[in-house]
Design an enzyme around this catalytic site. Sequence first.
Site, PDB file in Angstrom:
ATOM      1  N   TYR A   1       4.147  20.879  23.199  1.00  0.00           N
ATOM      2  CA  TYR A   1       4.765  19.884  24.091  1.00  0.00           C
ATOM      3  C   TYR A   1       5.087  20.532  25.445  1.00  0.00           C
ATOM      4  O   TYR A   1       4.656  21.653  25.715  1.00  0.00           O
ATOM      5  CB  TYR A   1       6.036  19.291  23.470  1.00  0.00           C
ATOM      6  CG  TYR A   1       7.024  20.331  23.030  1.00  0.00           C
ATOM      7  CD1 TYR A   1       7.997  20.810  23.892  1.00  0.00           C
ATOM      8  CD2 TYR A   1       6.956  20.865  21.749  1.00  0.00           C
ATOM      9  CE1 TYR A   1       8.879  21.788  23.501  1.00  0.00           C
ATOM     10  CE2 TYR A   1       7.845  21.845  21.337  1.00  0.00           C
ATOM     11  CZ  TYR A   1       8.802  22.306  22.217  1.00  0.00           C
ATOM     12  OH  TYR A   1       9.671  23.280  21.824  1.00  0.00           O
TER      13      TYR A   1
ATOM     14  N   TRP B   1       6.618  29.547  28.011  1.00  0.00           N
ATOM     15  CA  TRP B   1       6.364  30.531  29.060  1.00  0.00           C
ATOM     16  C   TRP B   1       6.946  31.901  28.721  1.00  0.00           C
ATOM     17  O   TRP B   1       6.350  32.940  28.992  1.00  0.00           O
ATOM     18  CB  TRP B   1       6.843  30.024  30.418  1.00  0.00           C
ATOM     19  CG  TRP B   1       6.343  30.885  31.537  1.00  0.00           C
ATOM     20  CD1 TRP B   1       7.091  31.581  32.442  1.00  0.00           C
ATOM     21  CD2 TRP B   1       4.968  31.166  31.869  1.00  0.00           C
ATOM     22  NE1 TRP B   1       6.278  32.269  33.313  1.00  0.00           N
ATOM     23  CE2 TRP B   1       4.971  32.027  32.978  1.00  0.00           C
ATOM     24  CE3 TRP B   1       3.744  30.761  31.325  1.00  0.00           C
ATOM     25  CZ2 TRP B   1       3.802  32.504  33.569  1.00  0.00           C
ATOM     26  CZ3 TRP B   1       2.565  31.236  31.906  1.00  0.00           C
ATOM     27  CH2 TRP B   1       2.599  32.092  33.010  1.00  0.00           C
TER      28      TRP B   1
ATOM     29  N   HIS C   1       3.004  28.820  20.612  1.00  0.00           N
ATOM     30  CA  HIS C   1       3.019  27.484  21.233  1.00  0.00           C
ATOM     31  C   HIS C   1       2.878  27.592  22.759  1.00  0.00           C
ATOM     32  O   HIS C   1       2.873  26.580  23.438  1.00  0.00           O
ATOM     33  CB  HIS C   1       4.310  26.758  20.869  1.00  0.00           C
ATOM     34  CG  HIS C   1       5.551  27.365  21.464  1.00  0.00           C
ATOM     35  ND1 HIS C   1       5.822  28.726  21.434  1.00  0.00           N
ATOM     36  CD2 HIS C   1       6.610  26.809  22.109  1.00  0.00           C
ATOM     37  CE1 HIS C   1       6.978  28.960  22.029  1.00  0.00           C
ATOM     38  NE2 HIS C   1       7.472  27.813  22.452  1.00  0.00           N
TER      39      HIS C   1
ATOM     40  N   HIS D   1      15.591  28.701  28.665  1.00  0.00           N
ATOM     41  CA  HIS D   1      16.121  28.788  30.031  1.00  0.00           C
ATOM     42  C   HIS D   1      17.149  29.914  30.138  1.00  0.00           C
ATOM     43  O   HIS D   1      17.155  30.670  31.100  1.00  0.00           O
ATOM     44  CB  HIS D   1      16.742  27.446  30.449  1.00  0.00           C
ATOM     45  CG  HIS D   1      15.733  26.336  30.474  1.00  0.00           C
ATOM     46  ND1 HIS D   1      15.200  25.828  31.625  1.00  0.00           N
ATOM     47  CD2 HIS D   1      15.115  25.681  29.465  1.00  0.00           C
ATOM     48  CE1 HIS D   1      14.308  24.898  31.333  1.00  0.00           C
ATOM     49  NE2 HIS D   1      14.244  24.789  30.019  1.00  0.00           N
TER      50      HIS D   1
ATOM     51  N   GLU E   1       6.084  37.545  27.098  1.00  0.00           N
ATOM     52  CA  GLU E   1       6.382  38.633  26.161  1.00  0.00           C
ATOM     53  C   GLU E   1       5.079  39.193  25.575  1.00  0.00           C
ATOM     54  O   GLU E   1       4.925  40.399  25.395  1.00  0.00           O
ATOM     55  CB  GLU E   1       7.327  38.136  25.061  1.00  0.00           C
ATOM     56  CG  GLU E   1       8.757  37.951  25.577  1.00  0.00           C
ATOM     57  CD  GLU E   1       9.627  36.990  24.770  1.00  0.00           C
ATOM     58  OE1 GLU E   1      10.747  36.700  25.210  1.00  0.00           O
ATOM     59  OE2 GLU E   1       9.181  36.518  23.701  1.00  0.00           O
TER      60      GLU E   1
ATOM     61  N   ASP F   1      18.520  26.907  37.951  1.00  0.00           N
ATOM     62  CA  ASP F   1      17.441  26.562  37.025  1.00  0.00           C
ATOM     63  C   ASP F   1      16.843  25.214  37.443  1.00  0.00           C
ATOM     64  O   ASP F   1      17.505  24.385  38.062  1.00  0.00           O
ATOM     65  CB  ASP F   1      18.017  26.470  35.611  1.00  0.00           C
ATOM     66  CG  ASP F   1      16.975  26.083  34.590  1.00  0.00           C
ATOM     67  OD1 ASP F   1      16.199  26.962  34.210  1.00  0.00           O
ATOM     68  OD2 ASP F   1      16.924  24.906  34.182  1.00  0.00           O
TER      69      ASP F   1
ATOM     70  N   GLU G   1       4.993  21.835  29.113  1.00  0.00           N
ATOM     71  CA  GLU G   1       3.819  22.224  29.906  1.00  0.00           C
ATOM     72  C   GLU G   1       2.949  23.215  29.137  1.00  0.00           C
ATOM     73  O   GLU G   1       2.116  23.908  29.701  1.00  0.00           O
ATOM     74  CB  GLU G   1       4.281  22.742  31.262  1.00  0.00           C
ATOM     75  CG  GLU G   1       4.710  24.177  31.400  1.00  0.00           C
ATOM     76  CD  GLU G   1       5.772  24.704  30.452  1.00  0.00           C
ATOM     77  OE1 GLU G   1       6.386  23.926  29.690  1.00  0.00           O
ATOM     78  OE2 GLU G   1       5.982  25.929  30.452  1.00  0.00           O
TER      79      GLU G   1
HETATM   80 BR1  BUP Z   1      11.649  30.514  17.708  1.00  0.00          BR
HETATM   81  C1  BUP Z   1      12.124  32.175  18.391  1.00  0.00           C
HETATM   82  N1  BUP Z   1      12.880  34.397  18.019  1.00  0.00           N
HETATM   83  O1  BUP Z   1      12.450  33.067  16.251  1.00  0.00           O
HETATM   84  P1  BUP Z   1       9.769  29.997  25.029  1.00  0.00           P
HETATM   85  C2  BUP Z   1      12.160  32.405  19.737  1.00  0.00           C
HETATM   86  N2  BUP Z   1      12.561  33.604  20.236  1.00  0.00           N
HETATM   87  O2  BUP Z   1      13.280  35.716  19.786  1.00  0.00           O
HETATM   88  P2  BUP Z   1      10.819  27.511  23.842  1.00  0.00           P
HETATM   89  C3  BUP Z   1      12.927  34.620  19.370  1.00  0.00           C
HETATM   90  O3  BUP Z   1      13.008  32.590  22.326  1.00  0.00           O
HETATM   91  P3  BUP Z   1      11.433  25.602  25.790  1.00  0.00           P
HETATM   92  C4  BUP Z   1      12.493  33.209  17.477  1.00  0.00           C
HETATM   93  O4  BUP Z   1      11.115  35.556  22.190  1.00  0.00           O
HETATM   94  C5  BUP Z   1      11.420  33.629  23.684  1.00  0.00           C
HETATM   95  O5  BUP Z   1      12.070  34.577  24.496  1.00  0.00           O
HETATM   96  C6  BUP Z   1      11.303  34.165  22.266  1.00  0.00           C
HETATM   97  O6  BUP Z   1      11.126  30.751  24.748  1.00  0.00           O
HETATM   98  C7  BUP Z   1      12.638  33.800  21.690  1.00  0.00           C
HETATM   99  O7  BUP Z   1       9.796  28.748  24.090  1.00  0.00           O
HETATM  100  C8  BUP Z   1      12.313  32.414  23.551  1.00  0.00           C
HETATM  101  O8  BUP Z   1       8.633  30.790  24.560  1.00  0.00           O
HETATM  102  C9  BUP Z   1      11.551  31.121  23.484  1.00  0.00           C
HETATM  103  O9  BUP Z   1       9.759  29.662  26.483  1.00  0.00           O
HETATM  104  O10 BUP Z   1      10.745  26.862  25.228  1.00  0.00           O
HETATM  105  O11 BUP Z   1      12.196  27.943  23.618  1.00  0.00           O
HETATM  106  O12 BUP Z   1      10.191  26.626  22.837  1.00  0.00           O
HETATM  107  O13 BUP Z   1      12.915  25.835  25.796  1.00  0.00           O
HETATM  108  O14 BUP Z   1      10.825  25.619  27.152  1.00  0.00           O
HETATM  109  O15 BUP Z   1      11.013  24.459  24.942  1.00  0.00           O
END
Ligand code: BUP
Length: 469
Positions: free
Chosen positions: A384, A365, A362, A18, A370, A111, A386
């Site tokens: 897990y 979003w 996984h 977030h 990215e 948010d 959405e």
């Molecule tokens: Br792990 C990891 N390096 O090693 P998502 C994540 N990230 O830069 P999330 C890193 O964290 P929710 C690591 O690039 C992305 O910007 C990645 O966000 C960065 O997944 C962010 O992809 C991760 O939305 O989602 O955090 O599991 O919080 O919704 O569970």
Amino acid sequence: EETMKPHIAILPGPGMGHIIPLLEFAKHLVINHNCLVSFLVIRTEASDTQTRLLESPLLPSDLHVINLPPADVLFQEDMLLLTRICVIIHENLGSIRAAIEQNRPDALVIDIFCTEAIDICDELSIPPYFFFPASTYFLSFSLYLPTLDKEVDCQFRELPGPIHAPGCNPIPYEDLIDQVKDRNSDDYKWILFHSNRLTMATGIFINSFDELEPVTIRALRDDPFYKRIGTPPIHPIGPLVREDEPLTETDAECLNWLDTQPTDSVLYISLGSGGTLTSDQMTEFAHGLEMSKQRFIWVVRKTSDASASGAYLTAGEDADEQTMFLPEGFTKRTEGIGLVIRSWAPQVSILSHPSTGGFLTHCGWNSTLESVVHGVPMIAWPLYAEQKMNAKMLSKETGIAIKPRAVEPGKGLVGRNEIERVVRMVLEGEEGQAMRKRARELKESAAKVLNNGGSSKQELSRVVDSWKC
Ligand code: BUP
């Protein structure tokens, strides 16, 4: 001139998934739309990475990070994760209100977990906007949920699938978020509470664009259902992702290694900050990856059953193969072919590197966006939230991801042969080529919509103009 700049306050929910996109939105407003931004951060046990991000000297000077004074939060032992997050925010409402009253912004961007702040906006006559940090597909589900909940007979504990949000692709039962599988749970009540409040905003920003989610974005614009329930204007302003990130020494080593690999040859594997595999799955995964003989960077986390077996490790702690459930000798045998990372990975730098040819993700979003921005095809491994909906959309609607098949339908485990198959397919197969071509086209559209004259840029300019009046 200064006084003409609209002053916007942004309220992100806790967690990197977030903070990262809302901070990008904040930077974007300051740098490309000439706004002043106050970024209100709710105190939690922040990770070092979060601190580094929010205290970065590279943030523009018109972006003010304001740490809210910590609130006392009492948790009950058995509170579910989403409920915990919502309770933290609820307990912080006093300090959120104080910060908003003091700053008197022209608009507040909220948010999705912080919808209670709408009441503060009402009271202080400040227009509230949502920033939806997930897919539009999930937004359509959230907008439809209150109607669906009323229609479903009270005696049903679970929402019946498949779910048909008007105009959108149906969501099969197995792809639904877990929280709607027990309508008596506190998590469900919070989801329903926030979903009900979506229509109370002046507008909803989505981190997406037409070419990525054509079906759903069209439905939200054209299907009369959304108008009837009072959906505010939907503003597609994405894809906003980080362009660079502060690098540590280990990050630099990893990127130097990538420099020496052939173009499009490396699979980047990461299941997000909260993502883990069972030890059985980890074993199959490692064998399949090794059998594929493809190059990789793998962000390995402790297995989900590790704590039960007494091998609890947090990311970043040193671990050996045994405690990480990697097959004996795996690291030795894959030396030079693959890198195992046990801490936070420089994801944006890896995905933007020319040697990276695929992303096993996984489907969080931000990770999805990215990958899209850098034209990298995906292997979808949703876990897990959405993520299963995202995976379905990316594989069936957008055509830039493939989903491995489980050994038995309905059961989770994916075998080593299937893992070998999908890894080879993405990096050297014909289907992989087609997916890469599609991903490259999408990368171009993503760049176009954000340029001057592009749809996302114009959409946001119009809203910012309305704040100046
Ligand atoms: Br792990 C990891 N390096 O090693 P998502 C994540 N990230 O830069 P999330 C890193 O964290 P929710 C690591 O690039 C992305 O910007 C990645 O966000 C960065 O997944 C962010 O992809 C991760 O939305 O989602 O955090 O599991 O919080 O919704 O569970």
